[in-house]
Scaffold this motif. Structure first.
Motif, short mmCIF file in Angstrom:
data_model
loop_
_atom_site.label_atom_id
_atom_site.label_comp_id
_atom_site.label_asym_id
_atom_site.label_seq_id
_atom_site.Cartn_x
_atom_site.Cartn_y
_atom_site.Cartn_z
N GLU A 210 -6.33 8.19 -8.06
CA GLU A 210 -5.50 9.61 -7.95
C GLU A 210 -6.32 10.85 -8.36
N ARG B 60 5.80 5.64 4.30
CA ARG B 60 4.85 7.15 4.43
C ARG B 60 3.97 6.87 5.95
N GLU C 298 6.48 10.69 -11.21
CA GLU C 298 5.29 10.68 -11.53
C GLU C 298 3.72 11.66 -12.18
N GLY D 8 3.79 14.18 -6.10
CA GLY D 8 4.17 13.15 -4.83
C GLY D 8 5.06 13.25 -4.37
N GLU E 299 5.12 2.17 1.50
CA GLU E 299 6.06 3.18 0.82
C GLU E 299 7.62 4.04 1.52
N SER F 24 0.60 -1.00 -0.01
CA SER F 24 -0.01 -0.52 -0.49
C SER F 24 1.03 1.62 -0.11
N ALA F 25 0.02 2.06 -0.39
CA ALA F 25 0.39 3.47 -0.51
C ALA F 25 1.52 3.92 1.24
N LYS G 211 -6.95 9.67 -1.66
CA LYS G 211 -5.79 10.05 -0.85
C LYS G 211 -5.40 10.77 0.80
#
Length: 171
Positions: A132, A23, A84, A69, A6, A2-3, A56
């Motif tokens: 996004e 993140r 990005e 990003g 990161e 998942s984001a 987001k």
């Protein structure tokens, strides 16, 4: 992955790497990291503007006049800018975005990130990532100026936009 998982470089007030964290933890703890902002213009000089999706992690559902990003751990600003821009515009084969300037964004509540502002011309048909981008269009700069008071914009994008206008007026 998942984001939130990161890995990002954590940087100091001089933009020097001092550590790495996922993140999600970076955001939760307000750790200083790196971001890229890319102003994409079409062949007519109009600026790509979009509304972020409600999913987001940062600034959900707000408007932005930049794509961009976070810069991943060990990644350069330049590499992140191209990655990005292509990801968010849904294109491949963009020219390398041109770096204009870098500044330290601070939201006043303890969250800050180094922000590298770039520009790129996109003559390709865009297909933004549905994860996004909820809405998008290429708008003339005058239309963006008219919408500044009407739409809710991402605050770091507004800060970058104001600096970009000053940068351009200084020549």
């Amino acid at each position: 992955m998942s984001a939130a998982d990161e890995i990002l470089d954590i940087v100091d007030e001089n933009d020097q790497v001092i550590g790495q964290f996922p993140r999600g933890e970076v955001y939760a703890r307000g750790l200083r990291h790196r971001c890229v902002f890319i102003q994409a213009r079409d062949a007519e000089g109009r600026v790509f503007v979009h509304r972020r999706t409600p999913t987001k992690l940062v600034f959900p559902s707000l408007y932005d006049m930049f794509v961009g990003g976070v810069v991943g751990a060990g990644e350069s600003y330049e590499t992140a800018a191209l990655r990005e821009a292509e990801e968010e515009l849904g294109v491949s084969g963009l020219p390398q975005p041109r770096h204009l300037f870098t500044f330290l964004y601070d939201d006043g509540s303890g969250r800050s990130w180094w922000s590298a502002v770039h520009e790129v011309r996109c003559d390709l048909p865009v297909r933004p990532q549905a994860e996004e981008v909820a809405w998008h269009d290429f708008l003339p700069e005058a239309e963006i100026e008219r919408r500044l008071g009407d739409w809710e914009w991402v605050p770091d994008g507004l800060a970058a936009y104001e600096r970009l206008k000053a940068f351009r007026s200084a020549g």
